[in-house]
Design a protein around this motif. Structure first.
Motif, PDB file in Angstrom:
ATOM      1  N   ARG A  24       1.007  -1.361   0.047  1.00 54.88           N
ATOM      2  CA  ARG A  24       0.141   0.073  -0.179  1.00 54.88           C
ATOM      3  C   ARG A  24       0.821   1.147  -0.008  1.00 54.88           C
ATOM      4  O   ARG A  24       1.107   1.873  -0.948  1.00 54.88           O
ATOM      5  N   GLY A  25       1.624   1.440   1.155  1.00 55.10           N
ATOM      6  CA  GLY A  25       2.542   2.474   1.072  1.00 55.10           C
ATOM      7  C   GLY A  25       2.462   4.055   0.633  1.00 55.10           C
ATOM      8  O   GLY A  25       1.023   4.135   0.606  1.00 55.10           O
ATOM      9  N   VAL A  26       3.078   4.644   0.073  1.00 57.67           N
ATOM     10  CA  VAL A  26       2.944   6.032  -0.404  1.00 57.67           C
ATOM     11  C   VAL A  26       2.481   6.209  -1.663  1.00 57.67           C
ATOM     12  O   VAL A  26       1.908   7.263  -1.950  1.00 57.67           O
ATOM     13  N   ALA A  27       2.135   5.072  -2.466  1.00 56.80           N
ATOM     14  CA  ALA A  27       1.643   5.129  -3.698  1.00 56.80           C
ATOM     15  C   ALA A  27       0.059   4.883  -3.637  1.00 56.80           C
ATOM     16  O   ALA A  27      -0.521   4.914  -4.482  1.00 56.80           O
ATOM     17  N   GLU A  28      -0.310   4.481  -2.374  1.00 55.19           N
ATOM     18  CA  GLU A  28      -1.814   3.992  -2.334  1.00 55.19           C
ATOM     19  C   GLU A  28      -2.721   5.265  -2.554  1.00 55.19           C
ATOM     20  O   GLU A  28      -3.812   5.009  -3.252  1.00 55.19           O
ATOM     21  N   GLY A  29      -2.546   6.461  -2.121  1.00 54.30           N
ATOM     22  CA  GLY A  29      -3.348   7.459  -2.589  1.00 54.30           C
ATOM     23  C   GLY A  29      -3.456   7.853  -3.920  1.00 54.30           C
ATOM     24  O   GLY A  29      -4.741   8.059  -4.392  1.00 54.30           O
ATOM     25  N   ALA A  30      -2.609   7.447  -4.865  1.00 50.78           N
ATOM     26  CA  ALA A  30      -2.688   7.851  -6.309  1.00 50.78           C
ATOM     27  C   ALA A  30      -3.706   6.482  -6.609  1.00 50.78           C
ATOM     28  O   ALA A  30      -4.562   6.823  -7.540  1.00 50.78           O
ATOM     29  N   ARG A  31      -3.331   5.215  -6.320  1.00 53.48           N
ATOM     30  CA  ARG A  31      -4.301   4.135  -6.564  1.00 53.48           C
ATOM     31  C   ARG A  31      -5.921   4.507  -6.145  1.00 53.48           C
ATOM     32  O   ARG A  31      -6.629   4.368  -7.001  1.00 53.48           O
ATOM     33  N   LEU A  32      -6.013   5.139  -5.218  1.00 50.13           N
ATOM     34  CA  LEU A  32      -7.191   5.325  -4.311  1.00 50.13           C
ATOM     35  C   LEU A  32      -7.871   6.392  -5.133  1.00 50.13           C
ATOM     36  O   LEU A  32      -9.183   6.428  -5.415  1.00 50.13           O
ATOM     37  N   LEU A  33      -7.216   7.517  -5.555  1.00 50.40           N
ATOM     38  CA  LEU A  33      -7.573   8.576  -6.551  1.00 50.40           C
ATOM     39  C   LEU A  33      -8.387   7.836  -7.993  1.00 50.40           C
ATOM     40  O   LEU A  33      -9.375   8.144  -8.340  1.00 50.40           O
ATOM     41  N   TYR A  34      -7.456   7.124  -8.515  1.00 50.69           N
ATOM     42  CA  TYR A  34      -7.950   6.494  -9.769  1.00 50.69           C
ATOM     43  C   TYR A  34      -9.525   5.661  -9.336  1.00 50.69           C
ATOM     44  O   TYR A  34     -10.544   5.685 -10.091  1.00 50.69           O
ATOM     45  N   ALA A  35      -9.390   4.832  -8.217  1.00 53.47           N
ATOM     46  CA  ALA A  35     -10.386   3.938  -8.003  1.00 53.47           C
ATOM     47  C   ALA A  35     -11.762   5.073  -7.642  1.00 53.47           C
ATOM     48  O   ALA A  35     -12.731   4.636  -8.024  1.00 53.47           O
ATOM     49  N   ALA A  36     -11.497   6.200  -6.954  1.00 51.38           N
ATOM     50  CA  ALA A  36     -12.722   7.083  -6.679  1.00 51.38           C
ATOM     51  C   ALA A  36     -13.306   7.447  -7.847  1.00 51.38           C
ATOM     52  O   ALA A  36     -14.456   7.663  -7.851  1.00 51.38           O
ATOM     53  N   ALA A  37     -12.410   7.747  -8.863  1.00 49.37           N
ATOM     54  CA  ALA A  37     -12.915   8.386 -10.300  1.00 49.37           C
ATOM     55  C   ALA A  37     -13.383   7.341 -11.015  1.00 49.37           C
ATOM     56  O   ALA A  37     -13.780   7.664 -12.262  1.00 49.37           O
ATOM     57  N   GLY A  38     -13.345   6.230 -10.776  1.00 43.73           N
ATOM     58  CA  GLY A  38     -14.008   4.972 -11.494  1.00 43.73           C
ATOM     59  C   GLY A  38     -12.890   4.697 -12.847  1.00 43.73           C
ATOM     60  O   GLY A  38     -13.385   3.997 -13.785  1.00 43.73           O
ATOM     61  N   LYS A  39     -11.606   4.926 -12.638  1.00 52.38           N
ATOM     62  CA  LYS A  39     -10.700   4.914 -13.540  1.00 52.38           C
ATOM     63  C   LYS A  39      -9.630   3.984 -13.300  1.00 52.38           C
ATOM     64  O   LYS A  39      -8.491   4.003 -13.870  1.00 52.38           O
ATOM     65  N   SER A  40      -9.696   3.019 -12.624  1.00 48.54           N
ATOM     66  CA  SER A  40      -8.783   2.033 -12.111  1.00 48.54           C
ATOM     67  C   SER A  40      -8.306   1.270 -13.128  1.00 48.54           C
ATOM     68  O   SER A  40      -6.926   0.844 -13.329  1.00 48.54           O
ATOM     69  N   GLY A  41      -9.026   1.016 -14.247  1.00 48.67           N
ATOM     70  CA  GLY A  41      -8.435   0.311 -15.449  1.00 48.67           C
ATOM     71  C   GLY A  41      -7.697   0.923 -16.415  1.00 48.67           C
ATOM     72  O   GLY A  41      -7.434   0.647 -17.515  1.00 48.67           O
ATOM     73  N   GLU A  42      -7.676   2.307 -16.097  1.00 50.79           N
ATOM     74  CA  GLU A  42      -7.073   3.494 -17.245  1.00 50.79           C
ATOM     75  C   GLU A  42      -5.630   3.492 -16.817  1.00 50.79           C
ATOM     76  O   GLU A  42      -5.063   4.658 -17.334  1.00 50.79           O
ATOM     77  N   PHE A  43      -5.031   3.033 -15.930  1.00 47.58           N
ATOM     78  CA  PHE A  43      -3.655   3.353 -15.580  1.00 47.58           C
ATOM     79  C   PHE A  43      -2.984   2.130 -15.359  1.00 47.58           C
ATOM     80  O   PHE A  43      -3.408   1.047 -15.019  1.00 47.58           O
ATOM     81  N   THR A  44      -1.769   1.896 -15.810  1.00 45.08           N
ATOM     82  CA  THR A  44      -0.945   0.587 -15.381  1.00 45.08           C
ATOM     83  C   THR A  44      -0.179   0.788 -14.092  1.00 45.08           C
ATOM     84  O   THR A  44       0.158   1.740 -13.714  1.00 45.08           O
ATOM     85  N   ASP A  45      -0.467  -0.135 -13.337  1.00 41.46           N
ATOM     86  CA  ASP A  45       0.028  -0.264 -11.754  1.00 41.46           C
ATOM     87  C   ASP A  45       1.288  -1.252 -11.737  1.00 41.46           C
ATOM     88  O   ASP A  45       0.747  -2.306 -11.619  1.00 41.46           O
ATOM     89  N   ASN A  46       2.336  -0.680 -11.956  1.00 39.23           N
ATOM     90  CA  ASN A  46       3.694  -1.655 -11.744  1.00 39.23           C
ATOM     91  C   ASN A  46       3.878  -1.787 -10.530  1.00 39.23           C
ATOM     92  O   ASN A  46       4.551  -1.079  -9.675  1.00 39.23           O
ATOM     93  N   ARG A  47       3.798  -2.978  -9.772  1.00 39.40           N
ATOM     94  CA  ARG A  47       3.974  -3.292  -8.406  1.00 39.40           C
ATOM     95  C   ARG A  47       5.425  -3.881  -8.439  1.00 39.40           C
ATOM     96  O   ARG A  47       5.472  -5.182  -8.736  1.00 39.40           O
ATOM     97  N   ILE A  48       6.038  -3.590  -7.940  1.00 46.65           N
ATOM     98  CA  ILE A  48       7.635  -4.006  -7.847  1.00 46.65           C
ATOM     99  C   ILE A  48       7.402  -5.110  -6.866  1.00 46.65           C
ATOM    100  O   ILE A  48       7.067  -4.606  -5.519  1.00 46.65           O
TER     101      ILE A  48
END
Length: 111
Positions: A24-48
């Protein structure tokens, strides 16, 4: 404001690529913004991949893919740190700057 010599294309027109550990860490806010906007599928989430139980052995052991990317200069634009967001070839580093950019582009920043 984002200072760059490259003009960023709005997210609606260009896919974004977020890179951070598989946490989750510090990138979770960015992921949640996409989710809240209904755009989770519109970005690539490269998880190392990372094994937090091995951090005492060093980053090369805990997150070898990150260590390789750092050595290759992949994260150089952000002082060899992640998260990073790449949009239209431009790299944005630091979680708060990433969140502000995403919120503005998705109409969630306010005035």
């Amino acid at each position: 404001h984002i200072h760059t010599t490259h003009s960023l294309t709005p997210l609606a027109n260009m896919p974004a690529e977020l890179t951070y550990f598989n946490l989750r860490g510090v990138a979770e806010g960015a992921r949640l913004l996409y989710a809240a906007a209904g755009k989770s599928g519109e970005f690539t989430d490269n998880r190392i991949p990372v094994d937090v139980s091995k951090f005492s052995e060093g980053v090369a052991v805990a997150a070898p893919q990150f260590a390789e990317g750092r050595e290759a200069g992949t994260f150089k634009m952000n002082m060899n740190r992640i998260p990073i967001l790449v949009v239209d070839g431009a790299t944005i580093g630091q979680s708060s700057a990433i969140e502000r950019y995403i919120a503005r582009q998705l109409g969630m920043y306010g005035s």
